[in-house]
Design an enzyme around this catalytic site. Sequence first.
Site, mmCIF file in Angstrom:
data_model
loop_
_atom_site.group_PDB
_atom_site.id
_atom_site.type_symbol
_atom_site.label_atom_id
_atom_site.label_comp_id
_atom_site.label_asym_id
_atom_site.label_seq_id
_atom_site.Cartn_x
_atom_site.Cartn_y
_atom_site.Cartn_z
ATOM 1 N N SER A 78 -4.518 31.284 103.725
ATOM 2 C CA SER A 78 -3.770 32.282 102.958
ATOM 3 C C SER A 78 -2.304 32.337 103.355
ATOM 4 O O SER A 78 -1.957 32.027 104.494
ATOM 5 C CB SER A 78 -4.388 33.664 103.169
ATOM 6 O OG SER A 78 -5.699 33.647 102.683
ATOM 7 N N ARG A 92 15.079 39.689 49.572
ATOM 8 C CA ARG A 92 14.364 40.907 49.951
ATOM 9 C C ARG A 92 13.747 40.826 51.347
ATOM 10 O O ARG A 92 13.331 41.829 51.903
ATOM 11 C CB ARG A 92 13.276 41.207 48.902
ATOM 12 C CG ARG A 92 13.855 41.638 47.557
ATOM 13 C CD ARG A 92 12.842 41.533 46.415
ATOM 14 N NE ARG A 92 12.776 40.172 45.864
ATOM 15 C CZ ARG A 92 12.005 39.816 44.837
ATOM 16 N NH1 ARG A 92 11.251 40.722 44.235
ATOM 17 N NH2 ARG A 92 11.991 38.572 44.396
ATOM 18 N N ALA A 151 -5.321 32.885 99.295
ATOM 19 C CA ALA A 151 -4.532 33.929 98.622
ATOM 20 C C ALA A 151 -3.067 33.820 99.017
ATOM 21 O O ALA A 151 -2.743 33.566 100.172
ATOM 22 C CB ALA A 151 -5.078 35.295 99.001
ATOM 23 N N ASP A 202 6.398 30.935 47.688
ATOM 24 C CA ASP A 202 6.130 32.196 48.379
ATOM 25 C C ASP A 202 4.764 32.778 48.029
ATOM 26 O O ASP A 202 4.537 33.965 48.168
ATOM 27 C CB ASP A 202 7.248 33.210 48.089
ATOM 28 C CG ASP A 202 7.323 33.607 46.620
ATOM 29 O OD1 ASP A 202 6.591 33.022 45.796
ATOM 30 O OD2 ASP A 202 8.113 34.519 46.294
ATOM 31 N N LYS A 232 1.918 25.898 86.575
ATOM 32 C CA LYS A 232 2.800 25.205 85.643
ATOM 33 C C LYS A 232 2.811 23.734 85.999
ATOM 34 O O LYS A 232 2.895 23.398 87.183
ATOM 35 C CB LYS A 232 4.216 25.781 85.751
ATOM 36 C CG LYS A 232 5.189 25.167 84.787
ATOM 37 C CD LYS A 232 6.588 25.020 85.371
ATOM 38 C CE LYS A 232 6.662 23.903 86.385
ATOM 39 N NZ LYS A 232 8.028 23.515 86.755
ATOM 40 N N TYR A 266 1.213 30.708 93.339
ATOM 41 C CA TYR A 266 2.047 29.977 92.382
ATOM 42 C C TYR A 266 1.891 28.488 92.666
ATOM 43 O O TYR A 266 2.223 28.018 93.766
ATOM 44 C CB TYR A 266 3.531 30.371 92.471
ATOM 45 C CG TYR A 266 4.368 29.436 91.634
ATOM 46 C CD1 TYR A 266 4.240 29.455 90.239
ATOM 47 C CD2 TYR A 266 5.212 28.492 92.196
ATOM 48 C CE1 TYR A 266 4.940 28.556 89.439
ATOM 49 C CE2 TYR A 266 5.925 27.590 91.415
ATOM 50 C CZ TYR A 266 5.781 27.624 90.037
ATOM 51 O OH TYR A 266 6.466 26.744 89.254
ATOM 52 N N GLY A 273 15.001 29.505 46.541
ATOM 53 C CA GLY A 273 15.574 30.855 46.650
ATOM 54 C C GLY A 273 15.807 31.263 48.090
ATOM 55 O O GLY A 273 15.220 30.722 49.032
ATOM 56 N N GLU A 319 10.002 40.215 32.454
ATOM 57 C CA GLU A 319 10.312 40.505 33.849
ATOM 58 C C GLU A 319 10.531 42.003 34.011
ATOM 59 O O GLU A 319 10.985 42.682 33.087
ATOM 60 C CB GLU A 319 11.564 39.741 34.287
ATOM 61 C CG GLU A 319 11.346 38.246 34.416
ATOM 62 C CD GLU A 319 10.207 37.898 35.362
ATOM 63 O OE1 GLU A 319 10.258 38.261 36.547
ATOM 64 O OE2 GLU A 319 9.236 37.263 34.893
HETATM 65 C C1 UD1 Z 1 8.534 35.374 39.765
HETATM 66 C C2 UD1 Z 1 8.361 35.422 38.250
HETATM 67 C C3 UD1 Z 1 7.476 36.619 37.897
HETATM 68 C C4 UD1 Z 1 6.151 36.517 38.636
HETATM 69 C C5 UD1 Z 1 6.350 36.348 40.142
HETATM 70 C C6 UD1 Z 1 5.040 36.011 40.803
HETATM 71 C C7 UD1 Z 1 10.442 34.511 37.358
HETATM 72 C C8 UD1 Z 1 11.721 34.816 36.684
HETATM 73 N N1 UD1 Z 1 9.660 35.567 37.628
HETATM 74 O O1 UD1 Z 1 9.222 36.540 40.153
HETATM 75 O O2 UD1 Z 1 7.240 36.641 36.502
HETATM 76 O O3 UD1 Z 1 5.370 37.669 38.385
HETATM 77 O O4 UD1 Z 1 7.260 35.260 40.411
HETATM 78 O O5 UD1 Z 1 5.150 35.934 42.198
HETATM 79 O O6 UD1 Z 1 10.124 33.364 37.569
HETATM 80 N N2 UD1 Z 1 13.280 29.927 43.041
HETATM 81 C C9 UD1 Z 1 13.977 28.737 42.994
HETATM 82 N N3 UD1 Z 1 15.176 28.693 42.357
HETATM 83 C C10 UD1 Z 1 15.711 29.773 41.732
HETATM 84 C C11 UD1 Z 1 14.979 30.990 41.780
HETATM 85 C C12 UD1 Z 1 13.768 31.026 42.437
HETATM 86 O O7 UD1 Z 1 13.528 27.731 43.540
HETATM 87 O O8 UD1 Z 1 16.805 29.625 41.151
HETATM 88 C C13 UD1 Z 1 11.990 29.972 43.748
HETATM 89 C C14 UD1 Z 1 11.979 30.956 44.891
HETATM 90 O O9 UD1 Z 1 12.356 30.319 46.099
HETATM 91 C C15 UD1 Z 1 10.517 31.417 44.928
HETATM 92 C C16 UD1 Z 1 10.050 31.226 43.508
HETATM 93 O O10 UD1 Z 1 10.995 30.409 42.859
HETATM 94 O O11 UD1 Z 1 9.739 30.608 45.789
HETATM 95 C C17 UD1 Z 1 9.930 32.570 42.763
HETATM 96 O O12 UD1 Z 1 11.181 33.224 42.837
HETATM 97 P P1 UD1 Z 1 11.274 34.774 43.140
HETATM 98 O O13 UD1 Z 1 12.698 35.153 43.166
HETATM 99 O O14 UD1 Z 1 10.438 35.128 44.301
HETATM 100 O O15 UD1 Z 1 10.614 35.363 41.809
HETATM 101 P P2 UD1 Z 1 9.899 36.732 41.610
HETATM 102 O O16 UD1 Z 1 10.912 37.797 41.480
HETATM 103 O O17 UD1 Z 1 8.845 36.906 42.622
HETATM 104 CA CA CA Z 2 8.289 35.924 44.472
#
Ligand code: UD1
Ligand code: CA
Length: 455
Positions: free
Chosen positions: A406, A16, A381, A104, A352, A367, A12, A156
């Site tokens: 110095s 945000r 100094a 994340d 350095k 220096y 992702g 969700e």
């Molecule tokens: C997600 C969960 C949610 C949970 C939360 C916990 C889903 C739909 N929702 O929401 O239920 O409570 O995590 O932290 O899974 N990613 C991909 N490919 C994609 C989409 C996302 O690799 O197509 C990865 C993102 O990089 C991220 C992880 O999946 O590391 C979670 O995605 P994110 O968009 O952060 O999901 P949340 O909205 O936090």
């Molecule tokens: Ca997340």
Amino acid sequence: MEHCTVLILAAGQGTRMRSSLPKVLHPLAGRPLLGHILTTVRQLHPTRLIVVIGHQADRVQAAFDDADIFWVYQAEQLGTAHAVRCAMPELTDQQGELLILSGDTPLIELQLLQALLLLHRQENNGVTVVSMTQERPTGYGRIVRDGQGQLQRIVEEKDASCEERLITEVNSGVYCVSLRGLFGWLEQISAENAQREYYLPDLLALAVREGCAGVLHHADALSLAGVNDRQQLSILERALRDKLVADWQRRGVTFTDPASCWLASDVVIGPDSIIEPNVILGGATIIGEACHIGPFCEIQHSQIGDACHIKGFCHLEEAILDGKNEVGPYARLRPGTVLAEGARVGNFCELKKAHIGENSKINHLAYIGDTTMGRGVNVGAGTITCNYDGQKKHQTIIEDGVFIGSDSQLVAPVRIGEQAVIGAGTTVTKEVPAGALAVSRVTQTHIANWHKRKN
Ligand code: UD1
Ligand code: CA
């Protein structure tokens, strides 16, 4: 414990975060978010470690050029279930369980992953989800149970009813799935929801239908917190700092004001060291035993030997102190500074690429750059090594026992022989033989009665 396969979702963008840097590369205590998770899951010795990347995939992959990672590319981010489906080619030859984590969620703990695997196996589940309680559950998927508390599904936030939004038990995004069921379930997940995405949490409802779903509720919500925006990142930074400080306190380090100090994950501090308020220790800095780090110091990527005293307001970067060194206050040691045992650097000095020999002293306003200095040298100094001629840097060599008066300038390249003395205010432009006195000052003369002449 038997091995499992690990899959980390990191494709992702992290919208945000509002950043040009992919979310999983944002640093937390000096290490990228994804790096924290990799460090933890490696301790499970997974049979295969797979990371799904997509947004700025090259950049993420380049940040971790480790040979043990199987990289999977998700060209379009169509949701977390779609991300797992992209990894299928790497999963078909694997057996047993798959642990799925989000890139994340950096503070996830090894013990929890072990407990998850254990519960999953004991209950003979197909899908086990780790849940937590969040008093402010905004952004998380909610765990929906029926009147008897039986699991139903995960909804969700964007798809949840007003009532469902009040649920405080939420999905942590950490799952254990039996590989034999995974493929069939993934095929049944559709994108008919508010975000038009394939939701991985939909796995739970499918497993509920087959009577093989489980939830592991984890009390420590902080260790499962996800980073979606910068505010959450700063909350975790503080939490991790508190944890790191507590770890070092247990190992015998004193922090006079822990809440004002910041440590990177890779920092090491020896016992009986004292860290004063407002200290920042970054990179893979190592502080020896019985060191004293004064207030408002920043030390990055440096090695500080035992019994060093770094007084307040110093800035060190890629410096090596062999031990028993005194530095500061207000000293700046730039990359390539090496202080042999007992060497001292005082206030308002900048060094350095300088090797300073044992017990040499540079105590005030100097220096010293591109320099090799022997033992027992005394630098007066205001001494300056003129290392740059506008085009190139040049070396200064100062041999053992030299005394530099110095306000001297040493115009590089230049060598000052053993035990030589440089008279105060001298501009040294050529080699000074060992044992000689070098003076380049104009001889002082007096014009008598000058005061009267002016009037
Ligand atoms: C997600 C969960 C949610 C949970 C939360 C916990 C889903 C739909 N929702 O929401 O239920 O409570 O995590 O932290 O899974 N990613 C991909 N490919 C994609 C989409 C996302 O690799 O197509 C990865 C993102 O990089 C991220 C992880 O999946 O590391 C979670 O995605 P994110 O968009 O952060 O999901 P949340 O909205 O936090
Ligand atoms: Ca997340």
